[in-house]
Design a protein around this motif. Structure first.
Motif, PDB file in Angstrom:
ATOM      1  N   GLY A   1       0.798  -1.216   0.000  1.00  0.00           N
ATOM      2  CA  GLY A   1       0.000   0.000   0.000  1.00  0.00           C
ATOM      3  C   GLY A   1       0.830   1.266   0.000  1.00  0.00           C
ATOM      4  N   LYS A   2       1.996   1.217   0.651  1.00  0.00           N
ATOM      5  CA  LYS A   2       2.848   2.410   0.693  1.00  0.00           C
ATOM      6  C   LYS A   2       3.277   2.820  -0.707  1.00  0.00           C
ATOM      7  N   ALA A   3       3.652   1.854  -1.511  1.00  0.00           N
ATOM      8  CA  ALA A   3       4.069   2.165  -2.884  1.00  0.00           C
ATOM      9  C   ALA A   3       2.890   2.667  -3.701  1.00  0.00           C
ATOM     10  N   ILE A   4       1.747   2.000  -3.551  1.00  0.00           N
ATOM     11  CA  ILE A   4       0.561   2.394  -4.329  1.00  0.00           C
ATOM     12  C   ILE A   4       0.037   3.745  -3.863  1.00  0.00           C
ATOM     13  N   SER A   5       0.138   4.016  -2.542  1.00  0.00           N
ATOM     14  CA  SER A   5      -0.400   5.280  -2.030  1.00  0.00           C
ATOM     15  C   SER A   5       0.374   6.487  -2.550  1.00  0.00           C
ATOM     16  N   LYS A   6       1.576   6.245  -3.069  1.00  0.00           N
ATOM     17  CA  LYS A   6       2.357   7.348  -3.635  1.00  0.00           C
ATOM     18  C   LYS A   6       1.828   7.772  -5.006  1.00  0.00           C
ATOM     19  N   VAL A   7       0.971   6.933  -5.598  1.00  0.00           N
ATOM     20  CA  VAL A   7       0.351   7.282  -6.879  1.00  0.00           C
ATOM     21  C   VAL A   7      -0.822   8.201  -6.562  1.00  0.00           C
ATOM     22  N   PRO A   8      -0.749   9.452  -6.956  1.00  0.00           N
ATOM     23  CA  PRO A   8      -1.832  10.384  -6.657  1.00  0.00           C
ATOM     24  C   PRO A   8      -3.149   9.940  -7.305  1.00  0.00           C
ATOM     25  N   PRO A   9      -4.278  10.137  -6.597  1.00  0.00           N
ATOM     26  CA  PRO A   9      -5.583   9.755  -7.139  1.00  0.00           C
ATOM     27  C   PRO A   9      -5.869  10.382  -8.505  1.00  0.00           C
ATOM     28  N   LYS A  10      -5.247  11.507  -8.791  1.00  0.00           N
ATOM     29  CA  LYS A  10      -5.504  12.167 -10.073  1.00  0.00           C
ATOM     30  C   LYS A  10      -5.151  11.258 -11.241  1.00  0.00           C
ATOM     31  N   TYR A  11      -4.136  10.401 -11.082  1.00  0.00           N
ATOM     32  CA  TYR A  11      -3.757   9.527 -12.198  1.00  0.00           C
ATOM     33  C   TYR A  11      -4.805   8.459 -12.456  1.00  0.00           C
ATOM     34  N   MET A  12      -5.474   7.994 -11.400  1.00  0.00           N
ATOM     35  CA  MET A  12      -6.589   7.060 -11.588  1.00  0.00           C
ATOM     36  C   MET A  12      -7.736   7.781 -12.297  1.00  0.00           C
ATOM     37  N   ASP A  13      -7.985   9.037 -11.900  1.00  0.00           N
ATOM     38  CA  ASP A  13      -9.025   9.819 -12.572  1.00  0.00           C
ATOM     39  C   ASP A  13      -8.694   9.978 -14.052  1.00  0.00           C
ATOM     40  N   TYR A  14      -7.439  10.278 -14.352  1.00  0.00           N
ATOM     41  CA  TYR A  14      -7.034  10.424 -15.751  1.00  0.00           C
ATOM     42  C   TYR A  14      -7.253   9.129 -16.525  1.00  0.00           C
ATOM     43  N   LEU A  15      -6.891   8.016 -15.887  1.00  0.00           N
ATOM     44  CA  LEU A  15      -7.032   6.719 -16.545  1.00  0.00           C
ATOM     45  C   LEU A  15      -8.505   6.373 -16.775  1.00  0.00           C
ATOM     46  N   ILE A  16      -9.353   6.575 -15.765  1.00  0.00           N
ATOM     47  CA  ILE A  16     -10.790   6.306 -15.916  1.00  0.00           C
ATOM     48  C   ILE A  16     -11.368   7.207 -16.994  1.00  0.00           C
ATOM     49  N   GLY A  17     -11.011   8.490 -16.986  1.00  0.00           N
ATOM     50  CA  GLY A  17     -11.482   9.415 -18.017  1.00  0.00           C
ATOM     51  C   GLY A  17     -11.085   8.965 -19.401  1.00  0.00           C
ATOM     52  N   GLY A  18      -9.841   8.536 -19.541  1.00  0.00           N
ATOM     53  CA  GLY A  18      -9.363   8.044 -20.837  1.00  0.00           C
ATOM     54  C   GLY A  18     -10.107   6.806 -21.305  1.00  0.00           C
ATOM     55  N   VAL A  19     -10.383   5.873 -20.375  1.00  0.00           N
ATOM     56  CA  VAL A  19     -11.129   4.654 -20.720  1.00  0.00           C
ATOM     57  C   VAL A  19     -12.528   5.017 -21.210  1.00  0.00           C
ATOM     58  N   LEU A  20     -13.188   5.940 -20.520  1.00  0.00           N
ATOM     59  CA  LEU A  20     -14.549   6.327 -20.915  1.00  0.00           C
ATOM     60  C   LEU A  20     -14.567   7.010 -22.282  1.00  0.00           C
ATOM     61  N   ILE A  21     -13.642   7.907 -22.517  1.00  0.00           N
ATOM     62  CA  ILE A  21     -13.594   8.607 -23.808  1.00  0.00           C
ATOM     63  C   ILE A  21     -13.249   7.627 -24.927  1.00  0.00           C
ATOM     64  N   ALA A  22     -12.306   6.738 -24.690  1.00  0.00           N
ATOM     65  CA  ALA A  22     -11.947   5.735 -25.700  1.00  0.00           C
ATOM     66  C   ALA A  22     -13.134   4.824 -26.009  1.00  0.00           C
ATOM     67  N   THR A  23     -13.935   4.502 -24.988  1.00  0.00           N
ATOM     68  CA  THR A  23     -15.127   3.675 -25.206  1.00  0.00           C
ATOM     69  C   THR A  23     -16.127   4.400 -26.100  1.00  0.00           C
ATOM     70  N   ALA A  24     -16.329   5.688 -25.855  1.00  0.00           N
ATOM     71  CA  ALA A  24     -17.250   6.469 -26.688  1.00  0.00           C
ATOM     72  C   ALA A  24     -16.788   6.467 -28.140  1.00  0.00           C
ATOM     73  N   VAL A  25     -15.510   6.651 -28.350  1.00  0.00           N
ATOM     74  CA  VAL A  25     -14.954   6.656 -29.711  1.00  0.00           C
ATOM     75  C   VAL A  25     -15.145   5.287 -30.355  1.00  0.00           C
ATOM     76  N   PHE A  26     -14.875   4.223 -29.598  1.00  0.00           N
ATOM     77  CA  PHE A  26     -15.020   2.872 -30.122  1.00  0.00           C
ATOM     78  C   PHE A  26     -16.468   2.583 -30.510  1.00  0.00           C
ATOM     79  N   ILE A  27     -17.402   2.929 -29.617  1.00  0.00           N
ATOM     80  CA  ILE A  27     -18.831   2.675 -29.893  1.00  0.00           C
ATOM     81  C   ILE A  27     -19.284   3.472 -31.110  1.00  0.00           C
ATOM     82  N   ARG A  28     -18.826   4.676 -31.245  1.00  0.00           N
ATOM     83  CA  ARG A  28     -19.242   5.532 -32.356  1.00  0.00           C
ATOM     84  C   ARG A  28     -18.763   4.966 -33.681  1.00  0.00           C
ATOM     85  N   PHE A  29     -17.597   4.378 -33.711  1.00  0.00           N
ATOM     86  CA  PHE A  29     -17.006   3.985 -34.993  1.00  0.00           C
ATOM     87  C   PHE A  29     -16.951   2.481 -35.245  1.00  0.00           C
ATOM     88  N   ILE A  30     -17.624   1.667 -34.405  1.00  0.00           N
ATOM     89  CA  ILE A  30     -17.641   0.230 -34.693  1.00  0.00           C
ATOM     90  C   ILE A  30     -18.754  -0.133 -35.655  1.00  0.00           C
TER      91      ILE A  30
END
Length: 195
Positions: free
Chosen positions: A166-195
């Protein structure tokens, strides 16, 4: 890849990634250590919070989804477009929220720090809306995967934190998880639109 499989994987990813963010498991880990929770209580609270988070997210998403169906029942194509747009908007929200978190000072409250894990996650809403043309069984499976992954992921993170990782993981700021979740959602929208 079918839309069903994609949305199933996105629900699994979003719920798991959301719980990996230190702002969900770190407060519980700190409080359970300070208050000497037993392992059973600590993991029980973690699972309960993860499942409560998923349940509130499902209730909110389904309520909005069905309200939308009643209002625009003959315009399903607009509902699907709304799902894609919401994927992008909520994806951008997570990215912006991550940016804001990195520039704000936060104060610590035990009750609010733990209870925030049970608040609904709006990232499920566009996933449900994007699943509008799927069968009830497929939508139910997506919701079940989201529900189970949330509880398991939060419990797993509390367990991992207790083992010292947990000490190593806790050094990863929550903002990076937010960025990753945001990226996954946007990529999903693009994929659904163009499949």
């Amino acid at each position: 890849m079918s839309v069903y499989v994609l949305l199933l994987l996105v629900a699994l990813s979003v719920s798991s990634l959301h719980m990996i963010a230190p702002d969900h498991w770190l407060p519980l880990t700190v409080i359970s250590s300070a208050k000497a929770y037993s392992s059973t209580k600590k993991y029980g609270v973690a699972a309960g919070l993860g499942f409560a988070h998923a349940a509130t997210s499902i209730v909110v998403a389904m309520a909005i989804f069905y309200a939308g169906l009643v209002l625009i029942h003959s315009y399903v194509s607009y509902l699907l477009l709304a799902g894609e747009v919401l994927l992008v908007i909520i994806g951008l929200y997570f990215i912006i929220n991550g940016y804001r978190e990195s520039h704000e000072e936060t104060s610590f409250s035990e009750t609010s720090a733990i209870s925030v894990s049970a608040f609904p996650d709006l990232a499920l809403l566009p996933i449900v809306i994007s699943a509008a043309t799927l069968s009830n069984l497929q939508i139910g499976t997506i919701l079940l995967v989201f529900f189970l992954a949330s509880g398991v992921a939060l419990t797993a993170m509390v367990f991992i934190a207790g083992k010292g990782l947990g000490k190593a993981i806790s050094k990863v700021p929550p903002k990076y998880m937010d960025y990753l979740i945001g990226g996954v959602l946007i990529a999903t929208a693009v994929f659904i639109r163009f499949i």
